[in-house]
Write a protein that holds these residues in place. Structure first.
Motif, PDB file in Angstrom:
ATOM      1  N   GLN A 122      -1.590   8.883  -6.269  1.00 26.40           N
ATOM      2  CA  GLN A 122      -1.694   7.415  -6.311  1.00 26.40           C
ATOM      3  C   GLN A 122      -0.335   6.757  -6.210  1.00 26.40           C
ATOM      4  O   GLN A 122      -0.175   5.717  -5.575  1.00 26.40           O
ATOM      5  N   ARG A 123       0.646   7.376  -6.860  1.00 27.39           N
ATOM      6  CA  ARG A 123       1.979   6.758  -6.916  1.00 27.39           C
ATOM      7  C   ARG A 123       2.810   7.061  -5.673  1.00 27.39           C
ATOM      8  O   ARG A 123       3.807   6.382  -5.426  1.00 27.39           O
ATOM      9  N   HIS A 160      -0.368   9.871   6.444  1.00 27.90           N
ATOM     10  CA  HIS A 160       1.073   9.602   6.387  1.00 27.90           C
ATOM     11  C   HIS A 160       1.504   8.333   7.101  1.00 27.90           C
ATOM     12  O   HIS A 160       2.612   7.846   6.850  1.00 27.90           O
ATOM     13  N   PRO A 208       1.556   7.619  -2.120  1.00 23.77           N
ATOM     14  CA  PRO A 208       0.498   7.806  -1.127  1.00 23.77           C
ATOM     15  C   PRO A 208       1.011   8.163   0.267  1.00 23.77           C
ATOM     16  O   PRO A 208       0.224   8.650   1.081  1.00 23.77           O
ATOM     17  N   VAL A 209       2.280   7.942   0.553  1.00 23.59           N
ATOM     18  CA  VAL A 209       2.766   8.258   1.897  1.00 23.59           C
ATOM     19  C   VAL A 209       2.947   9.774   2.071  1.00 23.59           C
ATOM     20  O   VAL A 209       2.380  10.347   3.006  1.00 23.59           O
ATOM     21  N   ILE A 211      10.297   5.624 -13.350  1.00 24.22           N
ATOM     22  CA  ILE A 211      10.603   6.471 -12.202  1.00 24.22           C
ATOM     23  C   ILE A 211      11.821   7.360 -12.458  1.00 24.22           C
ATOM     24  O   ILE A 211      12.036   8.328 -11.739  1.00 24.22           O
ATOM     25  N   GLN A 244       0.833  -1.216   0.000  1.00 25.39           N
ATOM     26  CA  GLN A 244       0.000   0.000   0.000  1.00 25.39           C
ATOM     27  C   GLN A 244       0.859   1.253   0.000  1.00 25.39           C
ATOM     28  O   GLN A 244       0.525   2.242  -0.640  1.00 25.39           O
ATOM     29  N   ARG A 245       1.951   1.202   0.744  1.00 26.67           N
ATOM     30  CA  ARG A 245       2.790   2.395   0.895  1.00 26.67           C
ATOM     31  C   ARG A 245       3.774   2.577  -0.259  1.00 26.67           C
ATOM     32  O   ARG A 245       4.313   3.677  -0.440  1.00 26.67           O
ATOM     33  N   PRO A 253       3.266   1.542  -3.879  1.00 22.06           N
ATOM     34  CA  PRO A 253       2.520   0.875  -4.955  1.00 22.06           C
ATOM     35  C   PRO A 253       3.256   0.855  -6.296  1.00 22.06           C
ATOM     36  O   PRO A 253       2.893   0.064  -7.156  1.00 22.06           O
ATOM     37  N   VAL A 254       4.276   1.687  -6.471  1.00 21.95           N
ATOM     38  CA  VAL A 254       4.968   1.684  -7.766  1.00 21.95           C
ATOM     39  C   VAL A 254       5.895   0.472  -7.898  1.00 21.95           C
ATOM     40  O   VAL A 254       5.765  -0.296  -8.858  1.00 21.95           O
ATOM     41  N   LEU A 309      -2.590  11.298 -10.220  1.00 26.43           N
ATOM     42  CA  LEU A 309      -1.660  10.185 -10.424  1.00 26.43           C
ATOM     43  C   LEU A 309      -0.457  10.302  -9.482  1.00 26.43           C
ATOM     44  O   LEU A 309       0.020   9.298  -8.937  1.00 26.43           O
ATOM     45  N   TYR A 369      14.291   0.361  -3.556  1.00 23.30           N
ATOM     46  CA  TYR A 369      13.689  -0.010  -4.838  1.00 23.30           C
ATOM     47  C   TYR A 369      14.633  -0.911  -5.652  1.00 23.30           C
ATOM     48  O   TYR A 369      15.835  -0.654  -5.710  1.00 23.30           O
ATOM     49  N   CYS A 410       7.980   9.351  -7.047  1.00 23.80           N
ATOM     50  CA  CYS A 410       7.751   8.715  -8.338  1.00 23.80           C
ATOM     51  C   CYS A 410       7.097   9.753  -9.241  1.00 23.80           C
ATOM     52  O   CYS A 410       6.042  10.293  -8.894  1.00 23.80           O
ATOM     53  N   CYS A 448       9.255   3.147   1.600  1.00 26.07           N
ATOM     54  CA  CYS A 448       8.633   3.561   2.851  1.00 26.07           C
ATOM     55  C   CYS A 448       8.507   2.314   3.725  1.00 26.07           C
ATOM     56  O   CYS A 448       7.885   1.330   3.304  1.00 26.07           O
TER      57      CYS A 448
END
Lengths: 288, 288
Positions: free
Chosen positions: B51-52, B198, B54-55, A202, A51-52, A54-55, B48, A172, B162, A162
């Motif tokens: 979404q990419r 967060h 979210p933290v 990215i 979730q934290r 997602p990429v 977007l 990553y 990202c 994260c």
């Protein structure tokens, strides 16, 4: 190999042992998936890690209950409904090759993890950038490693994930495809639509190496080094013919996270590049 | 100020000009929100980006249609239903202070953006870490800046976002709270539940400074430097009394992204620390 044009055909070929190679270019337009199989106590942390982040870690589906290797709960939601990712799937056999980890380090490679799978294991499928390669090819932007029938180059980076629960200290992993600078905007645009399979890159360009902490473009940690367009030399070592590296989030990231966190017990994943291919086709997921 | 115990009371005080200070510690247990207001053409890229990432950029709600400042579409989904974030809200007036950007650089500070708001502007509310400070205080882990009635310290970092569409080249902004090393696990656990504001920290300890690219703990780019526990010196400059810095993603990140991308036209945001407080209470969002 000529008939491996559907996800099910690729899975069955892997399951029966007739396919043991990497899967780039197989079953074009079908979604491909990374696998990570964790002991049940780590599952909540892993869902949060996805979730934290997602990429690099887009969660497509997971075991419907602990121990389940053939019944999956899909996290790909469209119009409020989960899209089933595959009929007739066996997470223990359907990747052409697997890596087995014990206590956070690689133990061995195998083509069958059924003897190691227990009722306490939870399998997770993570999106793979091979999923958008068909769309790139259709647009005249065929990824070089597909044209050259090689595995993609994958690199460890210094970009932190994260943290989430037990998963701390990881970074990553990225995949790399060479493109001309003037193609990058179009490549970004095409892959942007593929939200659950890493989406747009990215980083791109030669200065991205320093940003990502990649020391040697010719020495990827997973997969194979890219070659020059004419196939005679190593990309970035010889004349690069005006191409630059373009980097995407990579679903090997969870395996790196397992190692960085030093998870105890038996963890399993696909061998990078040797993916589980799904029934879902990109137009069903992204243009449906 | 004694009666500012609900989100609506704080919003009305800001709207009528009687509250122009930062909002840490006001209306405990109510969600607080960062604001970013963008010209309509940038809205898809911004969604977007959220979404990419979210933290740092958890998207809570946005204008229900372009130009709307009082009717919002919530992105906080619970049991398949969006949770309304606030009745009686005016994005143009309800933050105690605003920053106005023109063509990607700060133009000026103001308490009212209604003369700049056009039908082409889209407002976005992003979760704020002030939302979990009530829960920390309840657990005996009162954030120091709340106890000392100061704004939180916020820093620019070198951790890349990202990229998403027009948003390229940006980096995380983080907020910092000092804690004792033995408190970090509990602090992580409590804040982990606050997914859309967060969540758990992204880094902690003195070695996090180098990882995040923060040169001087005493010189935050936004907010105020933290002080020592006894209030007499600057945290990290004097004796640190055994405390270490703990860093969370921060909703000032979108404002940094606007500057890094050099967005054209008029962009508006809250002044960091001067938040829009919502009606939602943490137990409704995270324990409901």
């Amino acid at each position: 190999m000529a008939n491996l044009s559907t996800g099910r055909a690729v899975r069955l070929a892997a399951r029966t042992g007739s396919l043991t190679t990497q899967t780039a270019g197989l079953a074009p337009s079908h979604l491909q998936a990374n696998l990570i199989v964790l002991p049940k106590p780590y599952a909540p942390s892993f869902r949060l890690l996805c979730q934290r982040n997602p990429v690099p870690c887009p969660l497509l589906a997971e075991s419907s209950t602990p121990g389940s290797f053939s019944t999956l709960q899909s996290h790909l939601i469209r119009d409020g409904t989960p899209l089933p990712v595959a009929r007739d799937i066996d997470l223990r056999l359907d990747a052409p090759k697997y890596l087995v980890y014990r206590d956070g380090t690689v133990s061995h490679e195998t083509e069958d993890i059924s003897s190691l799978w227990t009722d306490e294991h939870v399998g997770f499928l993570i999106g793979c950038s091979y999923s958008f390669e068909g769309a790139l090819a259709e647009a005249g932007l065929m990824p070089r490693h597909v044209a050259q029938r090689r595995n993609v180059a994958m690199y460890r980076t210094t970009i932190p994930l994260c943290p989430a629960g037990v998963f701390t200290g990881s970074t990553y992993v990225v995949s790399m495809r060479p493109y001309r600078p003037e193609e990058v905007d179009r490549v970004r645009e095409i892959t942007r639509a593929f939200g659950e399979t890493h989406g747009e890159p990215i980083a791109w360009g030669w200065d991205a190496l320093e940003k990502l902490g990649i020391r040697d473009i010719g020495a990827p940690e997973w997969g194979e080094p890219a070659r020059t367009a004419d196939g005679t030399g190593v990309f970035g070592k010889e004349s690069d013919e005006g191409y630059v590296p373009v980097f995407w989030g990579c679903g090997v990231t969870p395996q790196e996270a397992v190692m960085k966190a030093g998870l105890e017990g038996v963890v399993m994943g696909h061998k990078p590049g040797h993916m589980i291919v799904l029934d879902l086709r990109d137009h069903e997921v992204y243009r449906g």
